[in-house]
Design an enzyme around this catalytic site. Sequence first.
Site, mmCIF file in Angstrom:
data_model
loop_
_atom_site.group_PDB
_atom_site.id
_atom_site.type_symbol
_atom_site.label_atom_id
_atom_site.label_comp_id
_atom_site.label_asym_id
_atom_site.label_seq_id
_atom_site.Cartn_x
_atom_site.Cartn_y
_atom_site.Cartn_z
ATOM 1 N N GLU A 18 32.405 36.173 36.643
ATOM 2 C CA GLU A 18 33.560 37.134 37.657
ATOM 3 C C GLU A 18 34.728 37.208 36.536
ATOM 4 O OE1 GLU A 18 32.728 36.461 42.205
ATOM 5 O OE2 GLU A 18 33.908 34.749 41.137
ATOM 6 N N ASP A 55 36.708 38.553 40.835
ATOM 7 C CA ASP A 55 35.795 38.575 42.230
ATOM 8 C C ASP A 55 36.290 39.918 43.155
ATOM 9 O OD1 ASP A 55 34.784 36.846 44.569
ATOM 10 O OD2 ASP A 55 36.846 37.177 45.288
ATOM 11 N N ASP A 115 31.568 31.692 38.070
ATOM 12 C CA ASP A 115 32.990 31.818 37.917
ATOM 13 C C ASP A 115 33.287 32.657 36.552
ATOM 14 O OD1 ASP A 115 33.417 30.614 40.455
ATOM 15 O OD2 ASP A 115 34.326 28.823 39.174
ATOM 16 N N GLU A 150 39.113 35.076 36.787
ATOM 17 C CA GLU A 150 37.767 34.973 37.711
ATOM 18 C C GLU A 150 38.252 35.544 39.257
ATOM 19 O OE1 GLU A 150 36.412 32.872 41.276
ATOM 20 O OE2 GLU A 150 37.611 31.625 40.015
#
Length: 222
Positions: A114, A42, A111, A38
């Site tokens: 990502e 991101d 999350d 994650e």
Amino acid sequence: MTSQSVAKKLNHCFSDQALFRTALTHRSFGTPNNERLEFLGDGVLDFVIAASLYHRFPDLPEGDLSRLRANLVRQETLHRLALELNIGAFLRLGEGELKSGGAQRPSILADALEALFGAIYLDAGFEASRAVIEKLFAPLLDDLKPGQFQKDAKTRLQEWLQGRKKALPRYHLLEATGAAHEQRFEIACEIESPALRTVGHGSSRRIAEQVAAEKALKELLA
């Protein structure tokens, strides 16, 4: 329907199935989990969206580009996309998290999405992850109307007060509840003149502050 339907909707066939499984594994399930993926995803997402906006809107200043990007990569947007992909149905969650509705929790779904971006990057490289992200976000990018894009609530509130030579608002944390990755924040926005206090709630301090600022603006402009 299997978890492979998620990969199919993303238009990516994983060479490393372990990466795919890990991306769908919440920390409550055990290790390895998707927290590191994650983190990576991101960063990949931020860059891809920033580059897309830079090329789509060559005349927009940095501040407007930043606000557009923030709107596209915020939790609410990622949650909506995760729902469209039906990610929640295939998340690996611990028993307690599963019983408490974790498969529908916006933060967990955002999350996980990502994490999938991060997993695709590791599985097939940057160009593969870029293609997946650009295709997924294409409808949202196409709908953007920068000329009508509004500054965030905190900025608008600050400018409203500055334009009237008033003191800037102060934001105070009233309460934070929940585990580290599932926290809920309660923030107060206090204005000295005219005397006003509003309270906002959100899954991050930033979101709670924006909610409180939006409420203050509505009061001031009523």
